[in-house]
Design a protein around this motif. Structure first.
Motif, short mmCIF file in Angstrom:
data_model
loop_
_atom_site.label_atom_id
_atom_site.label_comp_id
_atom_site.label_asym_id
_atom_site.label_seq_id
_atom_site.Cartn_x
_atom_site.Cartn_y
_atom_site.Cartn_z
N HIS A 1 56.07 -8.25 -24.82
CA HIS A 1 55.03 -9.26 -25.06
C HIS A 1 54.37 -9.70 -23.75
N SER A 2 53.06 -9.94 -23.83
CA SER A 2 52.29 -10.27 -22.62
C SER A 2 52.69 -11.62 -22.02
N VAL A 3 53.36 -12.48 -22.80
CA VAL A 3 53.75 -13.79 -22.26
C VAL A 3 54.76 -13.62 -21.11
N LEU A 4 55.39 -12.47 -21.06
CA LEU A 4 56.37 -12.25 -19.99
C LEU A 4 55.70 -12.10 -18.62
N ASP A 5 54.36 -12.04 -18.63
CA ASP A 5 53.65 -12.07 -17.33
C ASP A 5 53.68 -13.47 -16.74
N GLU A 6 53.97 -14.47 -17.58
CA GLU A 6 54.03 -15.85 -17.09
C GLU A 6 55.39 -16.09 -16.41
#
Ligand code: FES
Length: 257
Positions: free
Chosen positions: A179-184
């Motif tokens: 998931h792209s939220v793991l870039d945060e």
């Protein structure tokens, strides 16, 4: 924490889909203290096939209505019997068992609570307790398909909710670790779900130097450290998941060895 053996009354059973039931149990006395991440051993009555209690994680504790919520996946005779206890019937429960997830002490921290399948169950109570402490977590919940995503409206009460599905029918397609939220940036990850998922999350956390706890779902019987059927190898040797866990800091486990 003291253990209790209590007869709880089934107040409500809601089928969330064909496999998962939300059970709300209550008592005439105030329910005992329970921590997010702890579990209950439920006795299976009226079954000729199931002798042992079934370990079920605490999904939520509603103090206002004196309710214990259990999210039960029907995987065999024991869980089928439990979920078909009629409203007004009684379930004998041993609680509160095991340790619990670490709770934040610093309001500025960013916490990710991630889970898959019925493994999302303990994250609701965990998120609610975090919100009480002034932290709104991010929930990242995974499932095979949209209809397997559970309790999303409840999770939304306590934080931001993001989802992944393997078939792409809701949220981002793939696994939670894609998931792209793991870039945060996150300070802490609390995780519960299928073993391959937890191992992948633990790998991600270790690579990014993020504190991480996982809730193991080893097979259990007695729930109190007597039968040794739930043993997990750790850096300090073998331990009973039912007593020392089910929640472990990933650095205690041997997954990264
Ligand atoms: Fe019996 Fe853990 S379930 S020792």
């Amino acid at each position: 924490m003291r253990k209790h053996l209590v007869d709880l009354t089934v107040k409500e059973v809601t089928w969330l889909n064909e496999k998962y039931a939300l059970m709300k149990l209550t008592d005439t006395h105030p329910l005992p203290e329970m921590l997010p991440g702890q579990f209950v051993e439920v006795r299976v009555d009226h079954s000729s096939q199931t002798m042992l209690r079934r370990p079920i994680s605490i999904h939520f504790v509603d103090r206002e209505h004196n309710e214990l919520w259990l999210l039960v996946a029907v995987v065999g005779d024991g869980t089928h019997t439990i979920t078909h206890t009629p409203v007004g019937g009684v379930l004998n429960c041993m609680l509160s068992l095991g340790n619990g997830f670490t709770l934040p002490t610093n309001e500025g921290q960013r916490w990710l609570l991630t889970g898959g399948g019925v493994g999302v169950a303990p994250l609701l109570y965990l998120g609610a307790e975090m919100k009480k402490r002034g932290i709104e977590p991010t929930f990242l919940l995974g499932a095979r398909k949209a209809s397997d995503l559970l309790q999303l409206q409840e999770f939304e009460k306590y934080g931001r909710v993001l989802v992944t599905t393997e078939d792409g029918s809701a949220g981002e397609k793939g696994f939670v670790t894609n998931h792209s939220v793991l870039d945060e940036h996150f300070d802490h990850i609390s995780c519960c779900g299928p073993l391959p998922m937890m191992k992948a999350v633990a790998r991600y956390a270790a690579q990014h130097h993020i504190a991480c706890e996982v809730s193991l779902e080893n097979q259990m019987a007695c729930g109190i450290g007597a039968c040794l059927c739930c043993v997990e190898k750790t850096q300090e040797g073998n331990v009973c998941v039912c007593k020392e866990g089910p929640v472990f800091d990933i650095n205690r486990l041997t997954w990264q060895n």
